[in-house]
Design a protein around this motif. Structure first.
Motif, PDB file in Angstrom:
ATOM      1  N   MET A 116       0.849  -1.202   0.000  1.00  0.00           N
ATOM      2  CA  MET A 116       0.000   0.000   0.000  1.00  0.00           C
ATOM      3  C   MET A 116       0.878   1.243   0.000  1.00  0.00           C
ATOM      4  N   LEU A 117       0.340   2.295  -0.603  1.00  0.00           N
ATOM      5  CA  LEU A 117       1.022   3.576  -0.654  1.00  0.00           C
ATOM      6  C   LEU A 117       0.105   4.648  -0.074  1.00  0.00           C
ATOM      7  N   PHE A 118       0.594   5.359   0.931  1.00  0.00           N
ATOM      8  CA  PHE A 118      -0.112   6.495   1.519  1.00  0.00           C
ATOM      9  C   PHE A 118       0.638   7.750   1.106  1.00  0.00           C
ATOM     10  N   LYS A 119      -0.065   8.710   0.537  1.00  0.00           N
ATOM     11  CA  LYS A 119       0.668   9.897   0.093  1.00  0.00           C
ATOM     12  C   LYS A 119      -0.210  11.141   0.120  1.00  0.00           C
ATOM     13  N   GLY A 120       0.491  12.284   0.250  1.00  0.00           N
ATOM     14  CA  GLY A 120      -0.178  13.562   0.101  1.00  0.00           C
ATOM     15  C   GLY A 120      -0.201  14.451   1.313  1.00  0.00           C
ATOM     16  N   GLY A 121       0.002  13.914   2.512  1.00  0.00           N
ATOM     17  CA  GLY A 121      -0.090  14.729   3.718  1.00  0.00           C
ATOM     18  C   GLY A 121       1.262  14.971   4.358  1.00  0.00           C
ATOM     19  N   ASP A 122       1.242  15.700   5.464  1.00  0.00           N
ATOM     20  CA  ASP A 122       2.462  15.945   6.231  1.00  0.00           C
ATOM     21  C   ASP A 122       2.701  14.782   7.190  1.00  0.00           C
ATOM     22  N   ILE A 123       3.957  14.410   7.360  1.00  0.00           N
ATOM     23  CA  ILE A 123       4.303  13.235   8.162  1.00  0.00           C
ATOM     24  C   ILE A 123       5.247  13.633   9.301  1.00  0.00           C
ATOM     25  N   PHE A 124       4.838  13.317  10.526  1.00  0.00           N
ATOM     26  CA  PHE A 124       5.753  13.368  11.667  1.00  0.00           C
ATOM     27  C   PHE A 124       6.311  11.967  11.834  1.00  0.00           C
ATOM     28  N   THR A 125       7.565  11.780  11.452  1.00  0.00           N
ATOM     29  CA  THR A 125       8.156  10.438  11.476  1.00  0.00           C
ATOM     30  C   THR A 125       8.695  10.064  12.843  1.00  0.00           C
ATOM     31  N   LEU A 126       9.105  11.069  13.639  1.00  0.00           N
ATOM     32  CA  LEU A 126       9.852  10.894  14.881  1.00  0.00           C
ATOM     33  C   LEU A 126      11.189  10.190  14.649  1.00  0.00           C
ATOM     34  N   ASP A 127      11.611  10.135  13.420  1.00  0.00           N
ATOM     35  CA  ASP A 127      12.939   9.655  13.053  1.00  0.00           C
ATOM     36  C   ASP A 127      13.886  10.846  13.135  1.00  0.00           C
ATOM     37  N   ALA A 128      14.895  10.751  13.992  1.00  0.00           N
ATOM     38  CA  ALA A 128      15.784  11.886  14.229  1.00  0.00           C
ATOM     39  C   ALA A 128      16.419  12.409  12.948  1.00  0.00           C
ATOM     40  N   ALA A 129      16.624  11.529  11.972  1.00  0.00           N
ATOM     41  CA  ALA A 129      17.269  11.938  10.725  1.00  0.00           C
ATOM     42  C   ALA A 129      16.347  12.772   9.844  1.00  0.00           C
ATOM     43  N   ASN A 130      15.048  12.623  10.023  1.00  0.00           N
ATOM     44  CA  ASN A 130      14.092  13.323   9.156  1.00  0.00           C
ATOM     45  C   ASN A 130      12.739  13.374   9.865  1.00  0.00           C
ATOM     46  N   PRO A 131      12.612  14.205  10.918  1.00  0.00           N
ATOM     47  CA  PRO A 131      11.440  14.112  11.795  1.00  0.00           C
ATOM     48  C   PRO A 131      10.129  14.607  11.207  1.00  0.00           C
ATOM     49  N   TRP A 132      10.182  15.486  10.209  1.00  0.00           N
ATOM     50  CA  TRP A 132       8.960  16.083   9.696  1.00  0.00           C
ATOM     51  C   TRP A 132       9.066  16.235   8.189  1.00  0.00           C
ATOM     52  N   ILE A 133       8.137  15.658   7.463  1.00  0.00           N
ATOM     53  CA  ILE A 133       8.158  15.700   5.999  1.00  0.00           C
ATOM     54  C   ILE A 133       6.886  16.376   5.509  1.00  0.00           C
ATOM     55  N   ARG A 134       7.050  17.457   4.776  1.00  0.00           N
ATOM     56  CA  ARG A 134       5.915  18.131   4.156  1.00  0.00           C
ATOM     57  C   ARG A 134       5.509  17.378   2.893  1.00  0.00           C
ATOM     58  N   ASN A 135       4.200  17.154   2.720  1.00  0.00           N
ATOM     59  CA  ASN A 135       3.687  16.491   1.524  1.00  0.00           C
ATOM     60  C   ASN A 135       4.457  15.197   1.265  1.00  0.00           C
ATOM     61  N   GLY A 136       4.354  14.266   2.181  1.00  0.00           N
ATOM     62  CA  GLY A 136       5.161  13.051   2.134  1.00  0.00           C
ATOM     63  C   GLY A 136       4.392  11.831   1.652  1.00  0.00           C
ATOM     64  N   ALA A 137       5.066  10.688   1.763  1.00  0.00           N
ATOM     65  CA  ALA A 137       4.470   9.416   1.370  1.00  0.00           C
ATOM     66  C   ALA A 137       5.074   8.299   2.209  1.00  0.00           C
ATOM     67  N   ILE A 138       4.285   7.248   2.409  1.00  0.00           N
ATOM     68  CA  ILE A 138       4.739   6.054   3.124  1.00  0.00           C
ATOM     69  C   ILE A 138       4.339   4.841   2.301  1.00  0.00           C
ATOM     70  N   ALA A 139       5.285   3.969   2.059  1.00  0.00           N
ATOM     71  CA  ALA A 139       4.997   2.696   1.393  1.00  0.00           C
ATOM     72  C   ALA A 139       5.063   1.584   2.426  1.00  0.00           C
ATOM     73  N   VAL A 140       4.059   0.707   2.396  1.00  0.00           N
ATOM     74  CA  VAL A 140       3.955  -0.398   3.350  1.00  0.00           C
ATOM     75  C   VAL A 140       3.990  -1.711   2.595  1.00  0.00           C
ATOM     76  N   ALA A 141       4.840  -2.626   3.041  1.00  0.00           N
ATOM     77  CA  ALA A 141       4.896  -3.973   2.467  1.00  0.00           C
ATOM     78  C   ALA A 141       4.693  -4.971   3.594  1.00  0.00           C
ATOM     79  N   GLY A 142       3.579  -5.689   3.570  1.00  0.00           N
ATOM     80  CA  GLY A 142       3.284  -6.613   4.660  1.00  0.00           C
ATOM     81  C   GLY A 142       3.058  -5.847   5.938  1.00  0.00           C
ATOM     82  N   ALA A 143       3.770  -6.240   6.988  1.00  0.00           N
ATOM     83  CA  ALA A 143       3.598  -5.598   8.295  1.00  0.00           C
ATOM     84  C   ALA A 143       4.589  -4.476   8.542  1.00  0.00           C
TER      85      ALA A 143
END
Length: 463
Positions: A1-28
């Protein structure tokens, strides 16, 4: 699945906040996080694309301490401090609840939680605790789709601390050997790595046989899981424990050799400097339940010293009987209570409490969750931050911890599956779950002799 289009708070220190981002999910698991173009270039064709333009994505919330069965007694203990709340209300209710009623309550509580954005729950279930009920509770959580733990409540034989706390003797129904045998059987059926695990949960350091506390730790080591208990929630509990064992609770745990990173302690309010240092040295987890602590007037945790010492401080609701199931409410309370405690507005910030409710909860569960990064478990939520109570959204992270509500949650993903879509469960009949729990609540209140606590109005004392 692909989620895209919104702002993402990742809480990943390397990239904590992504404007207009996307997340790809494979399995779990999360496969990729970044810009839509960057993510789509790194994946094959998605089987489904979810557009969350204009919305906010963040890691799922981890409720580190709950009692879902208590849903059936919601609001009945209002105005009571902890000791009478336990002895006159909650323990009699717990002693009377049936297996069927407990499962109805857990279904309702878990559903309420996921609709509010919680993706993982530690449910300290202590009534009833036979094997069939405990597994039934775990199955109910899985039915809703939430990740979690059933921390099986362990009482064992009555001891002096239990007598001094006016504990209901009906909860102390199993011998030490029986408690361990039942817990072991439950863990075998729902072992580490399951969507819903079972942990030992010796209920409270005050009213538990010390040998049973030690055996619970050994059981956790045997099956490579954590264990859960209440500790230092109220001043009188610490006083009782100290008068019996001639030392404070956390010090006693250290002296027994069972204070380590497997231990997860709910509340931890009345800790002295030495205990805080010991908890930090052990990398122990403390679950802060700020709304519950206000409701029962138990006190305010010493958050800064615990974090500075090295303890892992997660966040919890403590259940509908004292708080509700909204972790956004818990984040706001956690953020503001510390400022009152020290009269210091700089003592907390939104970033800290957001980490407590996500990353620190994942650390407590020993799971790669609470962060949106490749390889992490795909547990995340989509929040609508377009409501009037979010405007103007000058600092989006503050909106999440100070303005957002559970009702703002639109979609919930757990283990790579959408379990809430457009604010409704994709897995269960919500209306039936509510109706079943309401009927069970009425039966239980009458059977437990608690009808006197059901009041329409009392004199507020205003003249």
């Amino acid at each position: 699945m692909l989620f895209k289009g919104g702002d993402i708070f990742t809480l990943d220190a390397a990239n904590p906040w992504i404007r207009n981002g996307a997340i790809a999910v494979a399995g779990a698991e999360i496969l990729a996080v970044g810009t839509p173009a960057g993510v789509e270039n790194n994946i094959t064709a998605a089987t489904r694309t979810v557009d969350f333009s204009g919305l906010t994505v963040m890691p799922g919330l981890v409720d580190g301490h709950n009692h879902l069965f208590q849903h059936l007694g919601k609001t009945l203990g209002d105005g009571l401090s902890l000791l009478p709340w336990l002895s006159d209300y909650m323990m009699p209710l717990a002693a009377e609840i049936s297996r069927e009623e407990a499962v109805h309550a857990v279904r309702l509580g878990a559903l309420n939680s996921v609709l509010c954005g919680t993706t993982a729950i530690v449910d300290n279930h202590y009534a009833p605790v036979d094997e069939e009920t405990v597994i039934g509770v775990a199955d109910a959580l899985e039915e809703i789709g939430v990740r979690g733990v059933v921390a099986r409540g362990i009482y064992g034989p009555m001891v002096e601390g239990g007598r001094r706390m006016n504990s209901d003797a009906r909860l102390f129904r199993y011998s030490t050997a029986e408690e361990l045998e039942i817990t072991r059987a439950c863990i075998r059926e729902k072992p580490a790595g399951s969507l819903v695990e079972v942990w030992p949960a010796p209920e409270n350091v005050v009213y538990l046989d010390p040998d049973l506390m030690l055996a619970s730790h050994e059981l956790a080591e045997e099956f490579d899981v954590c264990w859960h208990s209440h500790c230092s929630e109220s001043r009188f509990e610490v006083d009782i424990f100290t008068s019996i064992y001639n030392m404070r609770p956390a010090r006693w745990l250290h002296e027994q050799g069972i204070l380590d990173d497997r231990i997860t302690l709910a509340h931890g309010i009345w800790l002295d400097e030495e205990e805080i240092a010991l908890l930090g040295d052990a990398s122990a987890s403390i679950v802060h339940n700020p709304v519950s602590n206000q409701y029962l007037a138990s006190g305010i945790i010493r958050l800064g010293p615990l974090i500075d010492a090295g303890a892992n401080v997660a966040l919890g609701t403590d259940g509908a009987a004292v708080a509700g199931q909204d972790m956004f409410e818990a984040m706001k309370s956690a953020q503001l209570l510390q400022r009152i405690r020290g009269l210091d507005p700089a003592s907390t910030n939104s970033e800290l409490v957001l980490c407590m409710a996500t990353r620190n909860g994942g650390r407590m569960l020993r799971k790669n969750l609470g962060v949106l990064a490749p390889g992490a478990l795909a547990d995340f939520i989509v929040v609508d931050t377009n409501g009037i109570h979010h405007q103007p959204g000058n600092r989006p992270v503050c909106n999440l911890t100070l303005s957002a509500r559970g009702s703002d949650v639109r979609h919930v993903v757990v283990n790579g599956e959408i379990i809430v879509e457009n604010g409704r469960s994709t897995r269960v009949d919500q209306d039936r779950i509510v109706a079943d729990a309401v009927q069970a609540s009425g039966r239980l209140i009458d059977r437990a002799g608690l009808r006197g606590l059901v009041k329409g109005w009392t004199d507020p004392g205003l003249h």
